[in-house]
Design an enzyme around this catalytic site. Sequence first.
Site, PDB file in Angstrom:
ATOM      1  N   CYS B  95     -10.185  10.822   6.468  1.00 31.32           N
ATOM      2  CA  CYS B  95     -11.640  10.683   6.572  1.00 31.32           C
ATOM      3  C   CYS B  95     -12.111  10.860   8.015  1.00 31.32           C
ATOM      4  O   CYS B  95     -12.069  11.952   8.534  1.00 31.32           O
ATOM      5  CB  CYS B  95     -12.088   9.354   5.954  1.00 31.32           C
ATOM      6  SG  CYS B  95     -13.855   9.336   5.606  1.00 31.32           S
ATOM      7  N   HIS B 221      -9.568   9.084   0.506  1.00 28.39           N
ATOM      8  CA  HIS B 221      -8.808   7.942   1.032  1.00 28.39           C
ATOM      9  C   HIS B 221      -7.632   7.583   0.125  1.00 28.39           C
ATOM     10  O   HIS B 221      -7.800   6.791  -0.808  1.00 28.39           O
ATOM     11  CB  HIS B 221      -9.721   6.718   1.115  1.00 28.39           C
ATOM     12  CG  HIS B 221     -10.666   6.734   2.265  1.00 28.39           C
ATOM     13  ND1 HIS B 221     -10.328   6.272   3.517  1.00 28.39           N
ATOM     14  CD2 HIS B 221     -11.941   7.151   2.359  1.00 28.39           C
ATOM     15  CE1 HIS B 221     -11.356   6.400   4.340  1.00 28.39           C
ATOM     16  NE2 HIS B 221     -12.365   6.941   3.652  1.00 28.39           N
ATOM     17  N   GLU B 223      -5.298   5.553   0.721  1.00 28.49           N
ATOM     18  CA  GLU B 223      -4.974   4.114   0.840  1.00 28.49           C
ATOM     19  C   GLU B 223      -5.930   3.247   0.021  1.00 28.49           C
ATOM     20  O   GLU B 223      -5.692   2.063  -0.140  1.00 28.49           O
ATOM     21  CB  GLU B 223      -4.964   3.695   2.319  1.00 28.49           C
ATOM     22  CG  GLU B 223      -6.305   3.354   2.949  1.00 28.49           C
ATOM     23  CD  GLU B 223      -7.188   4.559   3.254  1.00 28.49           C
ATOM     24  OE1 GLU B 223      -6.831   5.691   2.882  1.00 28.49           O
ATOM     25  OE2 GLU B 223      -8.273   4.354   3.856  1.00 28.49           O
TER      26      GLU B 223
END
Lengths: 967, 273
Positions: B95, B221, B223
């Site tokens: 990002c 993302h 994660e």
Amino acid sequence: MPRIEVLSHPDDGRAKQIEKALNAKGKKTSVRVVDVYTSEHEKIASKDFIESVSNPVTQQVNVVFDNFDWALEIGFLPGVTDNVGHTAQEIMELIGADNDNQCYSARLYLIKGDVNKADIEDLSEDIANKLIQRVSIKDAASFKKDGGMGEIIPKVVLDNKGAAADEVNLDVSDAELEIIGKDGIENADGTRRGPLGLSLQYLHAIRDYFQNVEGRAPKDIELETLAQTWSEHCKHTIFASPIDNIKDGIYRHYIKRATNDIRAAKGEKDICVSVFSDNAGGIIFNDEYLITDKVETHNSPSALDPFGGSITGIVGVNRDCVGFGQGAKPIINRYGFCLADPRTEPEYYRDKNKTIPILPPKTIMNGVVQGVEVGGNCSGIPTPQGFVHFDDRYVGKPLVFVGTIGLIPREINGKPGHIKGAKAGDKIVMVGGRVGRDGIHGATFSSVALDEGSPATAVQIGDPITQKKFSDAIVKEIRGKGWYNGITDNGAGGLASSVGEMAEQSGGFHLELEKVPLKYPGMSPWEIWISESQERMTLSVPKENCQKIIDFLAKRGAEATVIGTYTDTGRAHITWNGETIMDMAMDFLHDGIPETPLTTTFTEGGEAEPDIAEPSDYNQTLLEMMGRLNICSKEFVATQYDHNVQGSAVLGPIQGKGRVYAETSVSKPVLTSEKGVVLSQGLFPRYSDIDTFYMAASALDASVRNAVAAGVDFEQLALLDNFCWCSSDEPERLGQLKRAAEAIYDLAVLYGTPFISGKDSMFNDFKGFDADGNPVKISAPPTLLVSSIGVINNVDQAISLSPKAVGDVVYLLGETEDELGASEYYDHLGHIGKNVPKVHGPRNVMLYKIYCTAAKKRLISSALPVSHGGLGVALAKKAIAGQMGLDIDLSSIDLRTDKALFSESQGRILVTVAPQNVKDFEKAFKKFHHVRKIGHVAHSHKLKINNVLDVEINKLDEAYKAPLRDY
Amino acid sequence: MTAKVLVLAGYGLNCEEETLHAFEYNGLKGNIRHINDLIENPAELKDVQILVVPGGFSYGDDTGSGNAFAQKMKLSLMDQLKQFVARDTLTLGICNGCQILANLGMVPGFDSKYGERLVAVTYNLTARYQCRWIDVQIESASPWLDGASSMHIPVAHGEGRFMMDDKTLKTLESNGQLAVKYVKPDGSAAGGQFPYNPNGSTADIAGITDQSGKVLAIMPHPERGMFTWQRDDYTELKDAAQREGKTLPETADGMALFKNAARYFEVAKKDVA
């Protein structure tokens, strides 16, 4: 003077949105966006600077503009927070410019097409706010003739040649005192400094104190300090004052007593750790951590500058979190907006001559939504939970609720994490941004009704990155080092408030005001002291640790300054270059406020129950209901808010394949713990039109019930109260307030859900003029927001609202009664009615307890509390969320079908249960006699009810999503 | 061997904690390092095998997302960064980190010419911040993406639109550097269509690598989609598993990147889930 102009490519998203907006008004255009940077320092023209503010792939710098008809430039007025300019300034320092060279940003739009000057002015009204921004418009010819837009440097130039502090003569007539209270202290030139918000009674007390105790007249800074400290905004005088026969006042008698009674009854199961005494409330999360919560309002500033008001609000309440105990880490933000219909453009003015119109509802909505977006997203705090509510009486004064949940170890440096305190001898250290004139009189301003005289300097804009630099350093790095004894937020009232409050712990302070770092020179001492410039916190630091903190924060790009000493002299003492300009007793500052007993009256509102015809077309009625503003989807808000940063989102704001906007969230803030935080809220302002008792009880019940439905442990649930009232100087309004407080005392104690924090805002009234220049007063309906925060023992027990499988059985838990008073349905038909929903506390307690047990056994597949719009709306939302049909039979409810569908009776949860769990589910609820099996999840793509309603899900879906889709 | 991870922080980066957790979950060890501390001691990079610029809002996205932070790194760490990628290391930008790597010219890095800015990651076509779950298809030989063919993970950004000239696009394509693309849930091309392609990105690009594949810059993302409980359809999956008497897997699509990093450096996961 150098001016850097960065031209973006023609397909730039920002340009496309302007084109779209103009196109909606029938104007075909092509738009180019130019980002403009100016500074007095020549480094701005360097290659390194230009590379840092532009992208060679998509942008061109300082090229000749052609092929446009109009140029529209929007920049900030002097002194307004310019975050982009601030970053540009940091870049300049990075590439070798010396410190303190201001940079300024602006944006230029080059517009080509079928538009005239009036269209451009119109556009500028939509995208700029003249209270804080400057707008320049030029046609292409003058642009070329002038060689561009011209150079505008919005530098602040102040000339303070006055004395360090002026004496104020209070030995004057009451009429003159009243003018001082309303318009402020008089300057030498006859102008006034802005509202003190001090009543005659308060001014008498101040005059008498200075005459009798200090033997002199007060200085301006002393009077300003007392005005801040004694303001309704800071002291909550209405909640604290004796009211009728309630000698200890509403806050102590109802709110605090509820919490005390609940804690005593819970004994060892008490979840509260820190309530009402700190910047936020704290409850137990697990063996290792507490969770904290605080919900603030930022209403008055948001009426004038919606974006600035709302971003300042969210970033401010983040600081309340960082200022809890020894410093909590912000883990979740929440929001709530009460607004007027954005599709309308009502005509109201602040002044009689109709030169200052109020902002259109759409502008306010977009601004407040965006403020929380930028504030929360930039701070890296997820915003998964909130609501948007509409009522046209919020037109002049919108309500903006902002909340932050924090996480803090139960033990820090060998001490309980929530314990702190300034000690005599500690240095006063100010951390974060510098002080400017922004926010002067913010606290006193939000304590009075909004009118023409409302000060523009009270508006400010938050700077989340400046704040993040020091707040990360504090909660992630410094906190564990034990370098400071106390910490608090610099919010309303600025240093006057934060230093004043912390000094109560040590017993006094001495502040050297000239040491406070300023944004620009020339401010008067009293302005520095009460300025509400944002992004600041105040620490109390033992002398030997000051330099360590200053050095550490410098390495994190943040500023810290020693500005004085906490003492135990009992005096509030300020010097300016050695000269004493304030010296008064701490006792008088905090406790000298005269008591104002309040009296109330109460009259029940509403009208007779209306005699309405049964709908001839139920499909149509339900579709219309789904499109009502308080029912339709607010997905456009949810997707703008980063709701999964920190990786903690379990149940978010958009649920089910069919994407239904949910008002309850579940998060897992500690990645290594299976526990979760459940958040929700309840709010029913229209019920106040009939009776504030049930308005408040319903808000509390919905707030609890939403959290229960999602799987919270009912035993580990706490509440926050935010009263947003109106005209709180009128006995009738105070009577409504008292009834609301009574209601939530009763219900909270019954539920065993303690209040841990709260805030009130008592004058949400707009005083102005209508289209004919006649005076009008528009009061927001008495509004109580009850927010809930609780713990779910394992996030795998979380229950979402969407049905999961065809064939599942649909149950309605709770009773549906003839309670449509002030409902969405009656409002849709133009009625108020009388039968406002009552709350059956004992029955609900039983339901919530059994529900919790069933949820832990995973017997419930989906759950949606019945709320605004009643059962019909809840059923439709479920069908949309699951994209599955429902076959429903409501014949067991003894009401006419429209009343059964749209009654807003509280205490109800609509659930679906898998066939294999039906037996256990019914067994679990055997003792609860208000369970109805009303149908099942069907194979069809339709919602069918009672043979009177048969509508396709895609139609419901469209009706639900269309109204606010394009905002 | 014990590979070490360094996750950058500071000036508004904000995903450092959960990103480090993702690596630690797979048995890797590492630290969160403030950019100013790394600038003070750039030699630390020599002991690091995995460098991560996580998501966030460095400098509030002012002056173009990732621009100011990239400039800060460029002025003081560019040589060290070039030395870092010249070793057998992995670099990841998620990002805001992706925007920073693009502005630094760490991607596309044609012919190992790092430092050249050829790709912009700019304002979404909607000019709105978009936080939503999307689907991506993966075609890459990058060690980060080994074995992954698609992922359901979220995006959260205001400026995620990849733009570049045609020549750069063609080169990226022929080099196999267009690693991650937005697709519809059925796997067909998003074709620029919102919300499947959430930002109007050229050729539906969601992430690119350098030519070696060891530097990955990705807008979504991973994660935030590495555990099943993080997924937007978690309660649906949970309910279905319960009906079938099955146990849900603990990890989800996004974990692949971090697992691959551990595997690349032959680190075994401490406890097998």
